[in-house]
Write a protein that holds these residues in place. Structure first.
Motif, mmCIF file in Angstrom:
data_model
loop_
_atom_site.group_PDB
_atom_site.id
_atom_site.type_symbol
_atom_site.label_atom_id
_atom_site.label_comp_id
_atom_site.label_asym_id
_atom_site.label_seq_id
_atom_site.Cartn_x
_atom_site.Cartn_y
_atom_site.Cartn_z
ATOM 1 N N UNK A 199 0.652 -1.234 -0.327
ATOM 2 C CA UNK A 199 0.014 0.210 -0.113
ATOM 3 C C UNK A 199 0.844 0.965 -0.442
ATOM 4 N N UNK A 200 0.549 1.914 -1.161
ATOM 5 C CA UNK A 200 1.090 3.519 -1.113
ATOM 6 C C UNK A 200 0.094 4.489 -1.101
ATOM 7 N N UNK A 201 0.156 5.570 -0.091
ATOM 8 C CA UNK A 201 -0.487 6.847 -0.661
ATOM 9 C C UNK A 201 0.258 8.173 -0.841
ATOM 10 N N UNK A 202 -0.209 8.453 -1.159
ATOM 11 C CA UNK A 202 0.869 9.914 -2.026
ATOM 12 C C UNK A 202 -0.454 11.107 -1.580
ATOM 13 N N UNK A 203 0.306 12.384 -1.341
ATOM 14 C CA UNK A 203 0.089 13.264 -0.946
ATOM 15 C C UNK A 203 0.001 14.354 -2.118
ATOM 16 N N UNK A 204 -0.942 14.983 -2.102
ATOM 17 C CA UNK A 204 -1.935 16.248 -3.326
ATOM 18 C C UNK A 204 -0.368 16.505 -4.205
ATOM 19 N N UNK A 205 1.031 16.785 -4.266
ATOM 20 C CA UNK A 205 2.625 16.882 -4.432
ATOM 21 C C UNK A 205 2.696 15.371 -5.612
ATOM 22 N N UNK A 206 2.884 14.283 -5.299
ATOM 23 C CA UNK A 206 2.806 13.170 -5.885
ATOM 24 C C UNK A 206 3.932 13.330 -4.384
ATOM 25 N N UNK A 207 4.289 12.827 -3.264
ATOM 26 C CA UNK A 207 4.378 12.747 -3.051
ATOM 27 C C UNK A 207 4.556 11.203 -1.821
ATOM 28 N N UNK B 296 -1.156 6.443 -15.881
ATOM 29 C CA UNK B 296 -2.238 5.915 -15.464
ATOM 30 C C UNK B 296 -2.543 6.622 -15.015
ATOM 31 N N UNK B 297 -2.695 7.494 -13.536
ATOM 32 C CA UNK B 297 -4.025 8.099 -13.352
ATOM 33 C C UNK B 297 -3.797 9.177 -14.341
ATOM 34 N N UNK B 298 -3.044 10.346 -14.581
ATOM 35 C CA UNK B 298 -3.741 10.970 -15.435
ATOM 36 C C UNK B 298 -4.604 10.586 -16.232
ATOM 37 N N UNK B 299 -4.926 9.424 -17.092
ATOM 38 C CA UNK B 299 -5.319 8.909 -17.623
ATOM 39 C C UNK B 299 -6.658 8.348 -16.910
ATOM 40 N N UNK B 300 -6.933 7.530 -15.771
ATOM 41 C CA UNK B 300 -8.163 7.535 -15.355
ATOM 42 C C UNK B 300 -8.940 8.847 -14.671
ATOM 43 N N UNK B 301 -7.530 10.398 -14.468
ATOM 44 C CA UNK B 301 -8.170 11.655 -14.082
ATOM 45 C C UNK B 301 -7.758 13.003 -14.938
ATOM 46 N N UNK C 151 -8.881 15.352 -1.550
ATOM 47 C CA UNK C 151 -7.539 16.804 -1.573
ATOM 48 C C UNK C 151 -6.830 16.756 -2.217
ATOM 49 N N UNK C 152 -6.806 15.728 -3.169
ATOM 50 C CA UNK C 152 -6.183 15.039 -4.205
ATOM 51 C C UNK C 152 -5.275 14.066 -3.624
ATOM 52 N N UNK C 153 -5.090 13.433 -2.733
ATOM 53 C CA UNK C 153 -4.547 12.409 -2.602
ATOM 54 C C UNK C 153 -4.908 11.524 -3.733
ATOM 55 N N UNK C 154 -3.067 10.083 -3.283
ATOM 56 C CA UNK C 154 -4.171 8.810 -4.432
ATOM 57 C C UNK C 154 -3.552 7.815 -3.540
#
Length: 762
Positions: free
Chosen positions: A394-402, A442-447, A487-490
């Motif tokens: 499991x990986x969680x990224x913040x809105x800046x992609x970190x 893939x995320x940009x394609x999805x959103x 809030x933009x997290x992934x």
């Protein structure tokens, strides 16, 4: 009310009571003083005043010092107390000093007016006048008594009648004829309350015996008795002896006359007034000091009362403020416990109650926040526990992609220290730059910004990726799922499906083997028979090179057909492995039975056994486990075939629980050969994966399949010098391989008393 204030009030009440008692006593006795009272009691009255004044002064000084100390220490409310004490002290002292000055002058002047010179002269003149009048009456009565004695001496009439006539003439109360020793010879008149008349004293007899009349004033020794019984004048005169008869002796005429009551009372009043005046005159200094000392004591008491009132009122006013200040400080420090309140109904009491209510509400709010935080922590801990125990990464990224969150599953799957890269992009992790770019795409394609390109069918996307993290190892096949968070997290969840793919590949190979065995085995026998028939028919007809070529060709056909048959049989065994028939058996006996086929290797020292005695029976299929042991031992012997010191050891051992109960029986086949290649370790149990130049690669695949049927765990590993010696390996250098080990662990143990166990040990 504080303890100091209570003691102050107690001291004040005791002092006021004592001073009031002393003043009442002094004033009461001062109106009608006992003779010499102030001279006798001045000292102790003076020292009582001094003691009370000293106690009050000490209390005042103590309170003042405490107040000054509180001001210097900066205690809250001390300046307010100082100001109130100053105000009340000023209010108490200034009027007290004015009253003290006026009273001082009044006492001095009043006492001086009591001892005026003219009054003293008038009293002295009145006293002298009274004394002169009484003295004149005494002298006159003495002269009259002497004359009456001379007249009585001629004896012209009876003595009793003469005495009556003298009494009437002089207006006396008693007239008596007295003998030479003072005895009463004859009496006229007299006091009817007494049985015997009063006799003259020897002093009067002595004076009258000389010829002069003797007289004196009697009854004034006791003023109270004189006022009650009256006073009298006694006169005594010698009666001349005119008869010249021997034996008569001396005789005296005694006359007793009462002093008029009015004259007696006036004389006694003047005498009493003069005596009191003289006594007051003697006590004047002490009386003045007593009154002035009492006034001073009253002034000190007034100042003390004012200061005590100032301290009490100051405490009453400052106490709520002190409570509020202390409460604010404790609230600022985080203490929201129950605050004390004042019982008064004024505004200050209401303020403390409001503050206590506010503190209680804050405490309730903080408790609610604490419960909420605790629930959030519990939920976070629960979520973290779930993440830590997930086999998936499991990986969680913040809105800046970190990278924001990494679970242990991600580190385990990727075999990279992802936790060290928290707060950094995934592209910074070595070997994951292309993977990170693919995920971003893939995320940009999805959103993506273009709605036409968005994957709106699902809230998450799923895709498989293949990562080559280490060239020496097989690539990883990851099944990745991505989802956007608020809030933009992934969120990224991925699983290692390499084993699943391997299992699918094994299943596919099983299907291929089954079909190949079915399609190829049937024509092999006719081909072999046809070739042998051709050789039988044509061999006698051909000679020389033709015959040799025929024999060689037929032999080649037969050999290849036999190889094809062996391959088909192996395919058949792998594809159609029968279900295991589990029965209790002795693993050590089974190992010895299989190793009896390798007597030559044991005699040469290339194969040895280290079997633990007393192992419990396991549940297994003897025929299938024989095949497993045979395959593993043969593979190990093939691995050390080219080594002169090659050696294979078959070990058995027992694993127990902490309580000492048997847990599993383990079988280890260890060799000192070259070990497994890194790419083979990952896929060693897949079909057609082998390091041998000859062979189908189905041996370990069959072993893995049989182990799964028995519920046993199988593991392969290479042996290294550091790990084999028990010391930690050096991460900085690659460790050499000194052999390989294959381990089987059987946890399906048979009960000790199970029937048939003994017969299965053969």
């Amino acid at each position: 009310m504080t303890k100091v204030a209570r003691w102050g009030w107690v001291i004040t009440l005791v002092t006021l009571t004592g001073v009031a008692g002393v003043l009442a006593f002094v004033l009461t006795v001062g109106n009608t003083p006992e003779r010499g009272f102030f001279e006798r009691h001045y000292h102790w009255l003076y020292w009582v005043n001094v003691a009370v004044a000293a106690v009050l002064t000490l209390v005042i000084l103590t309170a003042a010092v405490r107040l000054v100390v509180r001001v210097r220490r900066g205690r809250f409310g001390s300046r307010l107390l100082l100001k109130l004490a100053g105000i009340f002290a000023l209010v108490g002292v200034v009027p007290g000093v004015m009253i003290y000055a006026v009273s001082y002058q009044f006492v001095n002047r009043s006492i001086e007016t009591w001892f005026d010179v003219r009054l003293a002269s008038a009293l002295e003149a009145g006293l002298n006048l009274g004394r002169g009048t009484l003295d004149a009456m005494v002298a006159d009565l003495g002269t009259k008594t002497r004359d009456a004695a001379d007249q009585l001496a001629d004896g012209s009439m009876p003595q009793l009648l003469a005495l009556e006539r003298v009494r009437d003439k002089l207006g006396a109360r008693t007239v008596a004829l007295v003998g030479g020793r003072g005895q009463i010879l004859l009496e006229s008149g007299g006091d009817t309350s007494q049985l015997t008349p009063d006799r003259p004293s020897e002093t009067m007899l002595s004076r009258a015996r000389g010829g002069a009349p003797a007289s004196q004033l009697e009854g004034l020794e006791d003023e109270a008795a004189a006022l009650q019984n009256g006073a009298r004048i006694r006169a005594l005169a010698l009666l001349p002896n005119t008869e010249l008869r021997l034996g008569l002796g001396e005789r005296y005429l005694m006359v007793v006359q009462r002093v008029p009551a009015s004259m007696l009372s006036n004389a006694l009043a003047v005498q009493t007034a003069n005596s009191e005046y003289q006594q007051r005159s003697l006590e004047r200094v002490g009386l003045r000091r007593m009154y002035l000392g009492t006034l001073t004591l009253v002034l000190i008491l007034a100042v003390f009362g004012a200061l005590l009132l100032a301290v009490t009122l100051g405490n009453q006013l400052a106490r709520p403020l002190l409570m509020l200040a202390d409460g604010v400080r404790q609230v600022a420090q985080g203490d929201l416990s129950v605050r004390p309140v004042l019982a008064s109904r004024d505004e200050l009491g209401g303020l403390t109650r409001s503050f206590a209510d506010m503190t209680g509400q804050l405490a309730d709010a903080r408790a609610q926040v604490s419960r909420t935080v605790a629930e959030l922590d519990a939920a976070r801990t629960h979520l973290q526990t779930i993440l830590d125990n997930l086999t998936a990464g499991v990986l969680v990224f913040d809105p800046e992609g970190l990278i924001e969150t990494v679970n242990p599953g991600a580190t385990r799957i990727l075999r990279l220290p992802l936790s060290a890269y928290v707060g950094r992009p995934l592209a910074d992790v070595p070997g994951l730059r292309d993977f990170a770019a693919s995920l971003t795409q893939r995320f940009e394609q999805h959103l993506g910004p273009d709605p036409a390109e968005r994957d709106m069918d699902r809230e998450l996307w799923q895709e498989s990726f293949e990562l080559q993290l280490d060239p020496k190892q097989d690539p990883l096949t990851l099944l990745v799922r991505g989802a956007p968070l608020p809030y933009g997290a992934r969120l990224l969840v991925f699983d290692d499906i390499s084993e699943v793919v391997s299992a699918q590949r094994s299943a596919a190979w099983s299907e291929v083997a089954r079909r190949l065995a079915h399609e190829i085995k049937n024509p092999l026998t006719p081909i072999q028979l046809s070739a042998e028939r051709m050789q039988h028919k044509l061999e006698a007809k051909l000679e020389g090179t033709d015959q040799a070529m025929l024999v060689r060709s037929v032999a080649t056909i037969v050999n290849q057909v036999q190889a094809m048959k062996q391959l088909v049989n192996e395919f058949r065994d792998y594809a159609r492995l029968p279900s295991a028939q589990l029965k209790p058996l002795d693993l050590n006996a089974l190992v010895l039975e299989v190793l009896s086929l390798y007597a030559e290797a044991q005699e040469k020292g290339r194969l040895a056994t280290q079997l633990a005695p007393g192992l419990p029976c396991i549940k297994g299929d003897a025929s299938q486990l024989r095949q497993v042991i045979h395959n593993l031992v043969q593979n190990a012997l093939d691995a050390v075939h080219e080594r002169a010191d090659g050696r294979v050891v078959v070990r058995s051992s027992l694993s127990v629980t902490e309580a000492g109960a048997p847990r599993s029986v383990r079988l280890h086949i260890v060799d000192n050969g070259p070990g497994f290649a890194e790419k083979v370790l990952k896929r060693a149990f897949e079909p057609y994966v082998t390091t041998k130049t000859k062979g189908t690669g189905l041996g370990l695949a069959v072993v893995k399949k049989i182990a799964d049927e028995h519920g046993a765990r199988i593991a392969l590993r290479n042996l290294h010098p550091a790990s084999d010696a028990g010391s930690p390996p050096d991460d900085g250098a690659e460790q050499p391989v000194i052999g390989a080990q294959v381990s089987l662990s059987f946890s399906n143990l048979a009960p000790v008393t199970e029937p048939g166990a003994a017969s299965a040990k053969t």
